[in-house]
Scaffold this active site. Structure first.
Site, mmCIF file in Angstrom:
data_model
loop_
_atom_site.group_PDB
_atom_site.id
_atom_site.type_symbol
_atom_site.label_atom_id
_atom_site.label_comp_id
_atom_site.label_asym_id
_atom_site.label_seq_id
_atom_site.Cartn_x
_atom_site.Cartn_y
_atom_site.Cartn_z
ATOM 1 N N ASN A 9 0.780 -1.205 0.141
ATOM 2 C CA ASN A 9 -0.087 -0.048 0.069
ATOM 3 C C ASN A 9 0.784 1.211 -0.020
ATOM 4 O O ASN A 9 1.603 1.710 1.108
ATOM 5 C CB ASN A 9 -0.879 -0.175 1.150
ATOM 6 N N LYS A 11 0.194 4.261 -0.186
ATOM 7 C CA LYS A 11 -0.322 5.544 0.550
ATOM 8 C C LYS A 11 -0.078 6.564 -0.356
ATOM 9 O O LYS A 11 -0.076 6.461 -1.861
ATOM 10 C CB LYS A 11 0.005 5.523 1.916
ATOM 11 N N HIS A 95 -9.389 0.828 4.926
ATOM 12 C CA HIS A 95 -8.128 1.173 5.595
ATOM 13 C C HIS A 95 -8.403 2.007 6.885
ATOM 14 O O HIS A 95 -9.234 3.059 6.780
ATOM 15 C CB HIS A 95 -7.349 1.804 4.525
ATOM 16 N N GLU A 97 -6.696 4.308 7.820
ATOM 17 C CA GLU A 97 -6.609 5.750 7.791
ATOM 18 C C GLU A 97 -7.733 6.371 7.084
ATOM 19 O O GLU A 97 -8.008 7.566 7.329
ATOM 20 C CB GLU A 97 -5.339 6.163 6.781
ATOM 21 N N GLU A 167 -5.062 -5.022 10.493
ATOM 22 C CA GLU A 167 -4.160 -4.031 10.701
ATOM 23 C C GLU A 167 -4.394 -3.260 11.949
ATOM 24 O O GLU A 167 -5.272 -2.363 12.130
ATOM 25 C CB GLU A 167 -4.092 -2.958 9.314
ATOM 26 N N GLY A 173 2.887 2.142 10.878
ATOM 27 C CA GLY A 173 3.700 3.277 10.728
ATOM 28 C C GLY A 173 4.369 3.653 11.805
ATOM 29 O O GLY A 173 5.235 4.747 12.052
ATOM 30 N N SER A 213 3.723 -2.091 10.381
ATOM 31 C CA SER A 213 5.326 -2.170 10.505
ATOM 32 C C SER A 213 5.880 -3.651 10.073
ATOM 33 O O SER A 213 6.769 -4.152 10.557
ATOM 34 C CB SER A 213 5.657 -1.788 11.820
#
Ligand code: 13P
Length: 255
Positions: A9, A11, A95, A97, A167, A173, A213
């Site tokens: 991904n 992003k 996702h 985010e 996730e 991240g 990560s």
């Protein structure tokens, strides 16, 4: 036997030149890999050029989001047909985010998953708990609720097209990867729930990726878990060496 599936991904990263370079570099590095499914999910604006760069490769292309309507007055949105027209096979939906930064609800995510399946795209459906939810002992309840709501009204035949990505938000991240045991525990819970919602044979065939990560150094231990069938990779997927090393590590274990 579930074929491992690793997806990158990207992003909101890369530019027109670096996106094509990354794709071309991966195509070269991974030319011999047949035992692992690989995909990259670039920003919308680079989908076409990345698809072209991967046209002779087995690496698939996915988008990072989609809108559920077919076409019309939806300024700024992108439809399933547009994604397919740009070479997409997969689409990431839900996702964290998009849930937590852009405010997407379970109901919206459900509509997007239905649209994607209905129009022949393969959803990568993301779920995961916040740090305070994990600390409060709510991980399984939160993730199960996301799975139930995201898949509401989706039939057993339709669900076979989905990859679930677990996730944990606190691992994304942050460099703080879930331990293999933490990942396995939630993956097993998700598979058990899919078995209840559908049937155990369907659940057994579905791939569940871990994301947060993931990197070359923890790929083998995460993938060694019985219910971890792949990885959804952010930062490490932006480097040819790292993403290809992860895929090769998994391919090596397949031998
Ligand atoms: P990182 O691998 O950068 O933690 O991102 C994970 C992720 O969100 C993939 O969708």
């Amino acid at each position: 036997m579930r074929k491992p599936f690793l997806a990158g991904n990207w992003k909101m990263n890369m530019n027109s030149a670096t996106a094509v370079n990354l794709a071309a570099g991966l195509a070269k590095e991974l030319a011999e890999i047949r035992t692992v499914d690989a995909a990259v999910c670039p920003p919308f604006v680079y989908l076409q050029s990345v698809s072209a760069a991967l046209s002779a490769s087995d690496i698939a292309v996915g988008a990072q989001d989609v809108y559920f309507e077919g076409n019309g007055a939806f300024t700024g949105e992108i439809s399933c047909e547009m994604l397919k027209d740009c070479g997409c096979r997969y689409v990431i939906i839900g996702h964290s985010e998009r849930r937590h930064v852009l405010g997407e609800t379970d109901a919206l995510i459900n509509r997007k998953i239905k649209a994607a399946i209905g129009r022949g795209l393969l959803p990568i459906f993301c779920v995961g708990e916040l740090l305070e939810e994990r600390d409060g002992g709510q991980t399984n309840a939160v993730v199960a609720d996301q799975v139930r709501k995201g898949l509401a009204g989706i039939s057993s035949d339709q669900v076979k097209t989905i990859t679930v990505a677990y996730e944990p938000v606190w691992a994304i991240g942050t460099g703080r990867t879930a331990t293999p045991e933490q990942a396995q525990e939630v993956h097993a819970m998700i598979r058990g729930l899919l078995g209840e919602l559908y049937d155990p044979a369907v659940a057994d065939g579905l791939r569940i990726q871990y994301g947060g990560s993931a990197k070359p150094g923890n790929t083998a231990e995460l993938m060694a878990q019985p219910d971890v069938d792949g990885l959804l990779i952010g930062g490490a997927s932006l480097k040819v060496e790292d993403f290809s090393a992860m895929i090769k590590t998994v391919a090596e274990k397949q031998k």
